[in-house]
Design an enzyme around this catalytic site. Structure first.
Site, PDB file in Angstrom:
ATOM      1  N   THR A   1       0.815  -1.208   0.000  1.00  0.00           N
ATOM      2  CA  THR A   1       0.000   0.000   0.000  1.00  0.00           C
ATOM      3  C   THR A   1       0.851   1.260   0.000  1.00  0.00           C
ATOM      4  O   THR A   1       1.965   1.269   0.551  1.00  0.00           O
ATOM      5  CB  THR A   1      -0.894   0.026   1.263  1.00  0.00           C
ATOM      6  OG1 THR A   1      -1.493   1.323   1.371  1.00  0.00           O
ATOM      7  CG2 THR A   1      -0.094  -0.216   2.533  1.00  0.00           C
TER       8      THR A   1
ATOM      9  N   TYR B   1      -1.655   0.507  10.046  1.00  0.00           N
ATOM     10  CA  TYR B   1      -1.927  -0.166   8.773  1.00  0.00           C
ATOM     11  C   TYR B   1      -0.680  -0.125   7.889  1.00  0.00           C
ATOM     12  O   TYR B   1      -0.185  -1.159   7.415  1.00  0.00           O
ATOM     13  CB  TYR B   1      -3.119   0.495   8.072  1.00  0.00           C
ATOM     14  CG  TYR B   1      -3.305   0.022   6.650  1.00  0.00           C
ATOM     15  CD1 TYR B   1      -3.495  -1.325   6.377  1.00  0.00           C
ATOM     16  CD2 TYR B   1      -3.284   0.922   5.583  1.00  0.00           C
ATOM     17  CE1 TYR B   1      -3.651  -1.766   5.071  1.00  0.00           C
ATOM     18  CE2 TYR B   1      -3.442   0.484   4.287  1.00  0.00           C
ATOM     19  CZ  TYR B   1      -3.625  -0.856   4.026  1.00  0.00           C
ATOM     20  OH  TYR B   1      -3.762  -1.293   2.737  1.00  0.00           O
TER      21      TYR B   1
END
Ligand code: UDP
Length: 328
Positions: free
Chosen positions: A119, A143
């Protein structure tokens, strides 16, 4: 001749299911391994599905032993920045520890091709909004950290096993739906901007909140690089073909290289839907960088990736069609 086999973890989810469909259409035999915690059985269409958790190493091992894939696509993960701040252990468990489970089984079974969902959140809040893979990763939420740790684990493992090669794709903001209407986002509790905007247009939410209007950007709202799900899915097929052809390990951004602000997205969502839905300006959401846009030189060069749906209108209109017609 039998088809090459691919194991897809998280293949019942938004991105995993789209890639599963494309793999099948490209001549691969796919087995999906998914615990259905956020994914949907219907999203796997005609592919084989094993309902299982990556914590269950015995089941994972037995599945891999009997299916005998030549490659693994690892999508299964938790993906919400806000939730990762509230529940960091869930993120390190699902995104980092479970990757170790998957890699351990791949190691035991001699599977040496791996495609990993990373990501743009690994970059944190970069000083320049446009980031290349050479920028130093510095995540600002659990995250992003959980995914960066996974990338490091993959890199270290690859050093220990010279046969093992992987492609890690750093996704920017994936949105939109299959243009043929077969698949799209179906989270039970969607948090992402475009889905929230469209559900507000549809009347499922009373209003759309803008999280922060005081960022150092031209209109004060955050800028992101939105990429159509079909272009992202296609990048995965190219990644596997690249590995199949002997390509070396590659860590690459996957985005269009152009950013839109939250306000621009909302304007486009109103135009596409024809609904002037209510919008409320609120304070910042924790963990959001002001601007995150991909440099996509590497993916274009190495995977010969050419986007086919590169416009905010394509993204939003396909997502809108999906919202209006989708399976629940
Ligand atoms: N955002 C917003 N309202 C919402 C959802 C998101 O203003 O209801 C903003 C969010 O703060 C961020 C941008 O939209 O600046 C993109 O957020 P999203 O959750 O879609 O993706 P992320 O970039 O966090 O992965």
């Amino acid at each position: 001749m039998s088809k090459p086999r691919v194991l897809v973890t998280g293949g019942a989810g938004y991105i995993g299911s789209m890639v599963t469909l494309l793999l099948t259409m490209s001549g691969y035999e796919v087995l999906v391994y998914d615990n259905l915690s956020t994914g949907n059985r219907w999203a796997t269409l005609d592919s084989q599905l094993v309902v299982g958790d990556l914590l269950d190493v015995e089941l994972l091992r037995a599945t891999v032993k009997s299916f005998k894939p030549t490659a693994i696509f690892h999508f299964a993960a938790s993906i919400e920045v806000g939730e990762s701040i509230e529940r960091p252990l869930k993120y390190y468990q699902n995104n980092t520890v479970n990757l170790i489970h998957m890699l351990s089984v791949a190691d035991e079974e001699g599977i040496d091709r791996f495609v990993f969902s990373s990501t743009a959140a690994v970059y944190g809040a970069p000083e320049t909004g446009v980031v290349s893979e050479d920028c130093q990763p510095a995540p600002i939420n659990p995250y992003g950290s959980s995914k960066l740790m996974s990338e490091r684990i993959l890199a270290d493992y690859a050093v220990s096993n010279p046969l093992f090669r992987y492609v890690a794709l750093r996704y920017f903001n994936v949105a939109g739906a299959d243009p043929e209407g077969r698949l799209g986002q179906a989270y039970r509790n969607p948090t992402h901007l475009i889905t929230r905007a469209l559900k507000t247009a549809k009347g499922e939410f009373e209003k759309l909140e803008i999280f922060g209007t005081d960022y150092p950007t031209p209109d004060g709202t955050c800028i992101r690089d939105y990429i159509h799900i079909s272009d992202l899915a296609n990048a995965h097929i190219l990644a596997l073909q690249y590995l199949d052809a002997g390509g070396k390990t590659l860590v690459s951004n996957c985005g269009y290289g152009r950013g839109y602000s939250v306000k621009e997205v909302i304007e486009e969502a109103k135009r596409v839907t024809g609904v002037d839905f209510p919008v409320l300006e609120k304070g910042r959401r924790e963990g959001d960088p002001p601007e995150l846009v991909a440099s996509n030189e590497r993916i274009t060069r190495e995977l010969k990736w050419t986007p086919a749906y590169d416009s905010l209108e394509n993204i939003i209109s396909s997502a809108w069609q999906w919202e209006l017609t989708r399976r629940k």
